[in-house]
Structure formats: structure tokens, C-alpha cells
Motif scaffolding. Structure first.
Motif, PDB file in Angstrom:
ATOM      1  N   VAL A 150      13.680   2.086  -2.843  1.00 28.65           N
ATOM      2  CA  VAL A 150      12.972   1.049  -3.617  1.00 28.65           C
ATOM      3  C   VAL A 150      11.925   1.697  -4.521  1.00 28.65           C
ATOM      4  CG1 VAL A 150      11.264  -0.807  -3.363  1.00 28.65           C
ATOM      5  CG2 VAL A 150      13.448  -0.930  -2.142  1.00 28.65           C
ATOM      6  N   LEU A 151      11.211   2.683  -4.007  1.00 31.48           N
ATOM      7  CA  LEU A 151      10.255   3.419  -4.849  1.00 31.48           C
ATOM      8  C   LEU A 151      10.979   4.007  -6.062  1.00 31.48           C
ATOM      9  CD1 LEU A 151       7.392   4.733  -5.227  1.00 31.48           C
ATOM     10  CD2 LEU A 151       8.281   6.693  -3.918  1.00 31.48           C
TER      11      LEU A 151
ATOM     12  N   HIS B  99       0.835  -1.210   0.000  1.00 33.20           N
ATOM     13  CA  HIS B  99       0.000   0.000   0.000  1.00 33.20           C
ATOM     14  C   HIS B  99       0.868   1.259   0.000  1.00 33.20           C
ATOM     15  CE1 HIS B  99      -3.900  -1.785   0.243  1.00 33.20           C
ATOM     16  NE2 HIS B  99      -3.695  -2.368   1.401  1.00 33.20           N
ATOM     17  N   VAL B 100       1.904   1.252   0.832  1.00 29.66           N
ATOM     18  CA  VAL B 100       2.766   2.436   0.930  1.00 29.66           C
ATOM     19  C   VAL B 100       3.413   2.728  -0.417  1.00 29.66           C
ATOM     20  CG1 VAL B 100       4.970   3.234   1.921  1.00 29.66           C
ATOM     21  CG2 VAL B 100       3.186   2.347   3.426  1.00 29.66           C
ATOM     22  N   LEU B 101       3.951   1.700  -1.054  1.00 26.45           N
ATOM     23  CA  LEU B 101       4.618   1.915  -2.348  1.00 26.45           C
ATOM     24  C   LEU B 101       3.604   2.322  -3.425  1.00 26.45           C
ATOM     25  CD1 LEU B 101       7.202  -1.021  -2.220  1.00 26.45           C
ATOM     26  CD2 LEU B 101       7.695   1.417  -2.006  1.00 26.45           C
ATOM     27  N   ALA B 102       2.406   1.745  -3.365  1.00 27.96           N
ATOM     28  CA  ALA B 102       1.385   2.075  -4.369  1.00 27.96           C
ATOM     29  C   ALA B 102       0.886   3.511  -4.194  1.00 27.96           C
ATOM     30  CB  ALA B 102       0.218   1.093  -4.270  1.00 27.96           C
ATOM     31  N   ASP B 103       0.607   3.906  -2.936  1.00 25.31           N
ATOM     32  CA  ASP B 103       0.145   5.290  -2.693  1.00 25.31           C
ATOM     33  C   ASP B 103       1.200   6.287  -3.151  1.00 25.31           C
ATOM     34  OD1 ASP B 103      -2.182   4.363  -1.514  1.00 25.31           O
ATOM     35  OD2 ASP B 103      -1.456   4.614   0.555  1.00 25.31           O
ATOM     36  N   ALA B 104       2.454   6.020  -2.763  1.00 29.40           N
ATOM     37  CA  ALA B 104       3.540   6.953  -3.123  1.00 29.40           C
ATOM     38  C   ALA B 104       3.673   7.056  -4.644  1.00 29.40           C
ATOM     39  CB  ALA B 104       4.851   6.484  -2.499  1.00 29.40           C
TER      40      ALA B 104
ATOM     41  N   LEU C 110       6.991   9.162  -0.675  1.00 28.39           N
ATOM     42  CA  LEU C 110       7.055   7.946   0.143  1.00 28.39           C
ATOM     43  C   LEU C 110       6.701   8.274   1.597  1.00 28.39           C
ATOM     44  CD1 LEU C 110       8.954   6.055   2.134  1.00 28.39           C
ATOM     45  CD2 LEU C 110       7.650   4.970   0.318  1.00 28.39           C
ATOM     46  N   ARG C 111       7.190   9.413   2.069  1.00 30.66           N
ATOM     47  CA  ARG C 111       6.910   9.778   3.471  1.00 30.66           C
ATOM     48  C   ARG C 111       5.454  10.201   3.635  1.00 30.66           C
ATOM     49  NH1 ARG C 111      12.914  11.402   3.125  1.00 30.66           N
ATOM     50  NH2 ARG C 111      13.810   9.761   4.396  1.00 30.66           N
ATOM     51  N   MET C 112       4.873  10.811   2.613  1.00 32.75           N
ATOM     52  CA  MET C 112       3.424  11.075   2.656  1.00 32.75           C
ATOM     53  C   MET C 112       2.675   9.750   2.844  1.00 32.75           C
ATOM     54  SD  MET C 112       3.115  13.721  -0.555  1.00 32.75           S
ATOM     55  CE  MET C 112       1.332  13.743  -0.644  1.00 32.75           C
TER      56      MET C 112
END
Ligand code: CP
Length: 303
Positions: free
Chosen positions: A140-141, A20-25, A290-292
Motif C-alpha cells: 500500500v505504501l 502513523h505507520v504509513l506517514a512515518d514510512a 515500512l518495517r522501520m
């Protein structure tokens, strides 16, 4: 799903949360609108110097509408003898939603998270040599956004692996994500003294760089060495500096990364840092998105 209450290291994220984190970013970096989290607050609590991480968390919070308060050790009552725990409890009593912590001592964010009241999320912005999870995640992003397929890649991390929290978080994250081949190269005193799983260790950069698809250079962390002594200077640059000539032995499409801050002319040459293969500015840009995504997931996990 494991509750995502604090970000302390890579293992704080289970697989669905990591996705989820990588997808949102990715969505927000691609220009999709981010949610509005007005009314939330974040305290940036840095007990060690930072340019990228502190400003990036602040920028990330502001883009989500979260209000930000910045503090550093020299401005707090720690200088009057107040303990770190009392300082943290004081901040937490003001009921911020998020406290972002950087500290030179291993384990400080985890110890503070253990005493955080419900509703206060602790984010590790780097503790000693232990972990810097948001840096590994943003890297990684960046690799994904550059079209690099981790499963098919030979990724080399070169430099002060022993004292690097970035390297530790990367080794954990890259192995979890199924990196094709992970190479770690350093002079003997800077090689890892911790478990690196299936990574291959090298003591010569010229050997390690052959055919690499990604090379990540690390700064020598003199501030974490006994007496500040260790390899460096011209001799280090000669044997370990990432130069255009050395990069010619990597894959022709090889991309170059550095988490920063860089010491040009020590671990990396300006021609490489600023050259067409460099992803260094992309790392910084992606770090905000990514931090968002981290802040958003922490806040969403509790509703
Ligand atoms: N990469 C990184 O942590 O940089 P700063 O020390 O500038 O935050």
C-alpha cells in the motif's frame, strides 16, 4: 487508541496507528531523518525460508540503531527436540525488545505473543496461509508513493489466492482503506476458500484484467498444498501468466506488483517483471521504510 503491542495481522493496527505507520514510512522514504533507537534489540526468528522479509527487518532495525540477532530453525535447539514454546520463552527471557517470527503454521506468532512477557513485542513476518501484514502494508505504501489513488482504482490480484497469506492481508487492508474495485482471479482450485468481502472473483485472467489499474501476481505456493500437487508449468503460464500481451488489456497506466519470490515464466513474464510498468523493486525498497515504521511504533507505543 488501541494499544499497538504486537503486529499479528492487519487488525493489530487501529486506524490512527495505520496512518502513523504509513506517514512515518513516507517521510523516511522521502529522506527525512529517522529516530535513533540505540540500546534496543531485535531477534529475527525465522522457521521458514525468507529473503526479502528477514533482510528487510534487519535493515530496518539497523537503520534505527536497533541491534539485530538472526536465528533460523536449523541453528536452534528445536533440532534437539526443544519445543517452539520453550525456545521462544528462552529468547524472551533475554529481554529483547522485539521478536520477529515467521512460521509455516497458522497462528504461531499470535500464540507466542500471548506468552510474551511485558516489553517484548512480537512481529508476524508471515504465518502459514494466514497473514503477512508487513507485506500488505509495504505494498500500500508503494501504491501511494506511485501516486495511485486507491479509492479510484481497479486492483486485480491473480494467482494462488487460496494459499496466499499476502492475499488475505491485502484483502483486509485494501477493503479497510476503501479500494475502488478489488478483483481476484485464479483457476478454480486456487480461488479463495475464505471470506473476501465485496471482492469480485474471476476464473479467467483475460476477463479479470480488462481496464485494471494495478495487477498483482502471486506465486503458486506448492509448499502449502497437499502432496505439493497443483496447477503449474507451461499450461499455467499459457492461461494465467502475466505477459505483455495480456497487460495490453489493462489500463494503459497499469502498474504491476509481485510480493516475491517470483517464478519467471510461470506467473509472470520477465518482460513484465522488469518492464516500465513494474513496481516490484519499489516494493522491496519501500519495505525497509515500512518495517522501520512498524518497529518504531511498537517501541513508541509503550512510553
Ligand atoms: N514476500 C516475501 O515474504 O518474500 P520472502 O519469502 O523472501 O521473505
Amino acid at each position: 487508541m488501541k494499544p499497538f503491542t504486537h503486529l499479528l495481522d492487519i487488525d493489530s493496527l487501529d486506524d490512527p496507528t495505520l496512518s502513523h505507520v504509513l506517514a512515518d514510512a513516507t517521510d523516511w522514504a522521502d529522506g527525512q531523518p529517522a529516530p535513533e533507537l540505540a540500546g534496543r534489540s531485535l531477534i529475527n526468528c525465522f522457521f521458514e525460508a525468507s529473503t526479502r522479509t528477514r533482510i528487510s527487518f534487519e535493515m530496518a532495525a539497523r537503520r534505527l540503531g536497533i541491534s539485530v540477532i538472526n536465528m533460523s530453525e536449523g541453528q536452534t535447539s528445536v533440532v534437539k527436540g526443544e519445543s517452539l514454546e520453550d525456545t521462544f520463552d528462552t529468547l524472551a527471557a533475554m529481554q529483547p525488545d522485539l521478536i520477529v517470527v515467521r512460521h509455516a503454521r497458522n497462528g504461531v506468532p499470535a500464540a507466542l505473543a500471548a506468552r510474551a512477557p511485558d516489553g517484548v513485542h512480537v512481529v508476524n513476518a508471515g504465518d502459514g496461509t494466514r497473514a503477512h501484514p508487513s507485506q500488505a502494508l509495504l505494498d500500500v505504501l508503494t501504491l501511494r508513493r506511485a501516486g495511485i489513488d486507491l479509492a479510484r482504482s481497479r486492483l486485480l490480484i491473480v494467482g494462488d489466492l487460496r494459499h496466499s497469506r499476502v492475499a488475505r492481508s491485502h484483502i483486509r487492508l485494501l477493503q479497510r482503506l476503501g479500494i475502488g474495485e478489488l478483483r481476484l482471479a485464479a483457476p478454480a482450485p486456487l480461488l479463495p476458500d475464505y471470506d473476501c468481502g465485496a471482492a469480485q472473483l474471476y476464473q479467467h485472467l483475460d476477463e479479470a484484467i480488462q481496464g485494471a489499474d494495478v495487477v498483482m501476481a502471486l506465486r503458486i505456493q506448492r509448499e502449502r498444498m497437499e502432496g505439493g500437487a497443483g496447477p503449474g508449468g507451461e499450461a499455467y503460464y499459457r492461461d494465467w501468466g502475466l505477459t505483455r500481451e495480456r497487460l495490453a488489456d489493462a489500463s494503459p497506466a497499469c502498474r504491476v506488483m509481485h510480493p516475491g519470490p517470483m517464478n519467471r515464466g510461470v506467473e509472470i513474464d520477465s518482460e513484465v517483471a522488469d518492464g516500465p510498468q513494474s513496481l516490484i523493486r519499489e516494493q522491496v525498497r519501500n519495505g525497509v521504510y515500512l518495517r522501520m515504521a512498524i518497529l518504531y511504533r511498537l517501541l513508541m507505543a509503550r512510553v
